[in-house]
Design an enzyme around this catalytic site. Structure first.
Site, PDB file in Angstrom:
ATOM      1  N   ARG A  14       0.853  -1.195   0.000  1.00  0.00           N
ATOM      2  CA  ARG A  14       0.000   0.000   0.000  1.00  0.00           C
ATOM      3  C   ARG A  14       0.891   1.248   0.000  1.00  0.00           C
ATOM      4  O   ARG A  14       1.290   1.734   1.059  1.00  0.00           O
ATOM      5  CB  ARG A  14      -0.879   0.025   1.246  1.00  0.00           C
ATOM      6  CG  ARG A  14      -1.927  -1.073   1.337  1.00  0.00           C
ATOM      7  CD  ARG A  14      -2.708  -0.937   2.638  1.00  0.00           C
ATOM      8  NE  ARG A  14      -3.967  -1.619   2.619  1.00  0.00           N
ATOM      9  CZ  ARG A  14      -4.214  -2.757   3.287  1.00  0.00           C
ATOM     10  NH1 ARG A  14      -3.281  -3.307   4.010  1.00  0.00           N
ATOM     11  NH2 ARG A  14      -5.405  -3.312   3.231  1.00  0.00           N
ATOM     12  N   ASN A  38     -12.173  -5.823   1.484  1.00  0.00           N
ATOM     13  CA  ASN A  38     -12.518  -4.724   2.416  1.00  0.00           C
ATOM     14  C   ASN A  38     -13.478  -3.753   1.729  1.00  0.00           C
ATOM     15  O   ASN A  38     -14.512  -3.377   2.277  1.00  0.00           O
ATOM     16  CB  ASN A  38     -11.276  -3.944   2.845  1.00  0.00           C
ATOM     17  CG  ASN A  38     -10.225  -4.830   3.473  1.00  0.00           C
ATOM     18  OD1 ASN A  38     -10.529  -5.912   3.922  1.00  0.00           O
ATOM     19  ND2 ASN A  38      -8.987  -4.365   3.492  1.00  0.00           N
ATOM     20  N   ASP A  39     -13.090  -3.335   0.537  1.00  0.00           N
ATOM     21  CA  ASP A  39     -13.946  -2.391  -0.173  1.00  0.00           C
ATOM     22  C   ASP A  39     -15.095  -3.091  -0.893  1.00  0.00           C
ATOM     23  O   ASP A  39     -16.196  -2.550  -0.975  1.00  0.00           O
ATOM     24  CB  ASP A  39     -13.121  -1.558  -1.166  1.00  0.00           C
ATOM     25  CG  ASP A  39     -12.437  -0.408  -0.456  1.00  0.00           C
ATOM     26  OD1 ASP A  39     -13.109   0.290   0.325  1.00  0.00           O
ATOM     27  OD2 ASP A  39     -11.224  -0.216  -0.651  1.00  0.00           O
ATOM     28  N   CYS A  84      -6.727  -9.997  -1.641  1.00  0.00           N
ATOM     29  CA  CYS A  84      -5.845  -9.339  -0.668  1.00  0.00           C
ATOM     30  C   CYS A  84      -6.624  -8.556   0.388  1.00  0.00           C
ATOM     31  O   CYS A  84      -6.065  -7.729   1.093  1.00  0.00           O
ATOM     32  CB  CYS A  84      -4.845  -8.431  -1.375  1.00  0.00           C
ATOM     33  SG  CYS A  84      -5.613  -7.038  -2.216  1.00  0.00           S
TER      34      CYS A  84
HETATM   35  C1  PEP Z   1      -9.415  -3.871   0.040  1.00  0.00           C
HETATM   36  O1  PEP Z   1     -10.201  -2.943  -0.192  1.00  0.00           O
HETATM   37  O2  PEP Z   1      -9.786  -5.030   0.299  1.00  0.00           O
HETATM   38  C2  PEP Z   1      -7.963  -3.622   0.050  1.00  0.00           C
HETATM   39  C3  PEP Z   1      -7.108  -4.603   0.198  1.00  0.00           C
HETATM   40  O3  PEP Z   1      -7.542  -2.318  -0.072  1.00  0.00           O
HETATM   41  P1  PEP Z   1      -7.505  -1.267   1.154  1.00  0.00           P
HETATM   42  O4  PEP Z   1      -7.812  -2.028   2.411  1.00  0.00           O
HETATM   43  O5  PEP Z   1      -6.147  -0.669   1.185  1.00  0.00           O
HETATM   44  O6  PEP Z   1      -8.576  -0.307   0.756  1.00  0.00           O
HETATM   45 MG    MG Z   2      -9.480  -1.103  -1.027  1.00  0.00          MG
END
Ligand code: PEP
Ligand code: MG
Length: 585
Positions: free
Chosen positions: A298, A456-457, A504
């Site tokens: 990241r 996550n998103d 991820c």
């Molecule tokens: C996600 O959104 O799953 C991701 C890995 O990106 P971030 O958590 O950095 O938004």
């Molecule tokens: Mg994300």
């Protein structure tokens, strides 16, 4: 005894005593002093600034040694500000002009600076708002004293309990003193949570009212594995947790031994486990935990810890280090994902109404071309040094992907003209973390070298649940059938178009969910380094057929609760040690 439930953000179990860090912003009253007292106020100000600078120098060194140069930059920024006379001179001037105390002059000076920062349109300045508050609190502590300065004088190890913590407060914790923390606010993906994981401090956030329940010195248990905080535990609970701590210690030794074993299922299928990192310095630890490479770097942390807009050379130095430390292993570097929770919206003068639906990630990059091209140049230059892949975040329509790829080509042409080396065939892929991208995965797969599913998103946008809002955390469920359908489609599109697909998001690090992902066809999972040993154990305990059966059954269920219970039940049979102490809720 009171048991509180929060969000587990950094694993580990700790039994300790509470230290309430009451760090609420406070208004310093304007107090006028007698003229003969003015020299004393100037002297107090000099001393407080000097003591803060001394303290920050120490913190910078400590962080540099523990977390590396990038993480230490957060303190370099603080030092730069305190040594800047354009900030401190007006404070001295105010003491004379208004005949006020040093603390009022300091408080007012920082408040004015905050107002100016918040008014700037460039979002990168918004990331600094928390830092300015932090710095203001530090100088004020040296003038009028505050809880957190007591922290360094603690005689016993402490479990910090706070309403919220800034990333720099967390990064500055003395690992020998602060053994765990719990906060009222926050979500799993806050910077504070990420720092806690990088430092290995067990933590639970989003507890709601832990600061109201806990008092200084009360006994407390922090269970960072399951997001539980127990205040004033009874004897039986203490004994139970002491037993779990012991079990954990033995298990983690054996888990570490797993690192060198191949990550294959009982029927011989290889599943690649990669690490999610924020700083290149985390790579060796990730490899020790069994990572076969980095599945998500990241890079926005370069901005969040930097004293200024990072230059091409800053970017290049970070990526060069990542390539070198990777030693030929997989390395997926994601272009900056700034915006939304990655800078402080609520303190901006004109915050976006819906920051998660606003100018974030690739959208922000495509509107800030010089910044984006600077990063792309550095990435491509680093590609000449060893294998790496470039990944774009939050792609939601084909134009974005095409535009971003066009810019990569553009930068390649520039580098060509300048005679600078780069890898012309560097794979360029995208995150699939917006439902639109998942639904159109087949189209995107024709133009993307690989996919990485960001749960996550993807969960946040599919279920309309803010991933950082503790009030709706129970609705944030990656086991929701809608999410499963989307993942299934993405994997299918990847197969059909012959491009690699990985996952991820944080849920890839949960053994029960990982088994489901394997059953859905994923063969590459990327997660926080500390979760990899248990993941490897899960992979080595199961056959692909078992995972496929699990996935098939999960896809037939009609609610997130039913899927989650089913997965937990199945995984508990396959790898019971991952669920030790977890209730069967
Ligand atoms: C996600 O959104 O799953 C991701 C890995 O990106 P971030 O958590 O950095 O938004
Ligand atoms: Mg994300």
């Amino acid at each position: 005894m009171e048991t509180l439930k929060g969000i587990a953000v950094s694993p580990g179990i700790v039994i300790g005593r509470v230290f309430v860090l009451d760090d609420e912003r406070r208004r310093i009253p304007r107090r006028v002093v007698r003229p003969e007292q003015l020299p004393i106020e100037h002297d107090r100000l000099w001393k407080a600034l000097g003591a803060s600078i001394h303290e920050l120098n120490g913190l910078r060194e400590k962080t540099r040694a523990g977390l590396g140069e990038e993480a230490a930059k957060i303190f370099a920024f603080h030092l730069g500000m305190l040594c800047d006379p354009t900030l401190t001179r007006p404070m001295h001037e105010r003491i004379d002009a208004e005949r006020v105390t040093a603390e009022y002059a300091v408080w007012k000076g920082f408040e004015e600076l905050l107002t100016r920062f918040a008014a700037l349109p460039d979002p990168s300045f918004q990331t600094k708002v928390d830092d300015v508050r932090d710095l203001s609190a530090r100088v004020l502590r040296h003038l009028i004293g505050e809880h957190s300065s007591r922290l360094s004088q603690l005689k016993h190890q402490a479990v910090v309990v706070a309403r919220d913590l800034t990333p720099s407060q967390t990064a500055a914790f003395d690992r020998g003193q602060v053994v765990a923390f719990a906060t009222d606010l926050g979500g799993r993906t806050s910077h504070t949570a990420i720092f806690a994981r990088a430092l290995g401090i067990p933590a639970v956030v989003g507890v709601g009212h832990v600061t109201q329940t806990a008092t200084d010195d009360s006994p407390v248990i922090i269970d960072g594995d399951h997001g539980v905080v127990v205040i004033d535990p009874d004897e039986a609970t203490l004994e139970e947790y002491a037993r779990r701590i012991e079990q954990r210690a033995t298990a983690s030794l054996t888990l570490r031994e797993l690192a060198s074993l191949p990550c294959v299922t009982t029927d011989g299928t290889h599943v690649a486990l990669l690490a999610n990192i924020e700083f290149p310095e985390e790579i060796p630890t990730a490899v020790d935990c069994g990572a076969e490479g980095v599945g998500l770097y990241r890079t926005e942390y370069l901005y969040l810890t930097s004293t200024r807009e990072p230059t091409e050379e800053d970017h290049f130095a970070a990526y060069k280090k990542a390539v070198e430390l990777s030693q030929g292993r997989t390395l997926v570097i994601r272009t900056v994902d700034l915006g939304a929770d990655k800078y402080t919206q609520e303190r901006a003068e004109e915050p976006e109404r819906n920051p998660f639906l606003g100018l974030r990630s690739i959208r922000y990059c495509l509107q800030s071309l010089p910044m984006f091209k600077t990063q792309l140049r550095a990435l491509l230059r680093a590609s000449a040094l060893g294998p790496m892949r470039v990944m774009f975040p939050l792609i939601s329509n084909t134009n974005e992907l095409r535009q971003a790829k066009f810019l990569v080509n553009d930068v390649m042409e520039d580098l060509d003209e300048e005679g600078l080396p780069f890898d012309r065939s560097v794979p360029v892929g995208m995150m699939v973390e917006v439902p639109a991208a998942a639904i159109m995965a087949n189209t995107f797969a024709r133009e993307s070298a690989f996919f990485s599913i960001g749960t996550n998103d993807l969960v946040q946008y599919t279920l309309a649940v803010d991933r950082t809002n503790e009030r709706v955390a129970s609705l944030f469920n990656p086991a929701h059938p809608a999410v499963l359908q989307l993942i299934k489609e993405v994997v299918r599109a990847g197969r059909r178009n012959n491009i690699p697909v990985s996952c991820c998001g944080e849920s890839a690090g949960e053994p029960d969910y990982a088994l489901l992902l394997m059953g859905l066809g994923l063969r590459t999972l990327s997660a926080t380094a500390s979760s990899l040993p248990m993941l490897k154990r899960a992979v080595r305990s199961v056959s692909i057929q078992q995972c496929e059966r699990m996935a098939k059954r999960a896809l037939s269920l009609d609610s997130d609760a039913a899927v989650a219970a089913f997965l937990r039940d199945q995984a508990r049979k396959i790898i019971p040690e991952a669920f030790d102490g977890r209730s069967a809720e």
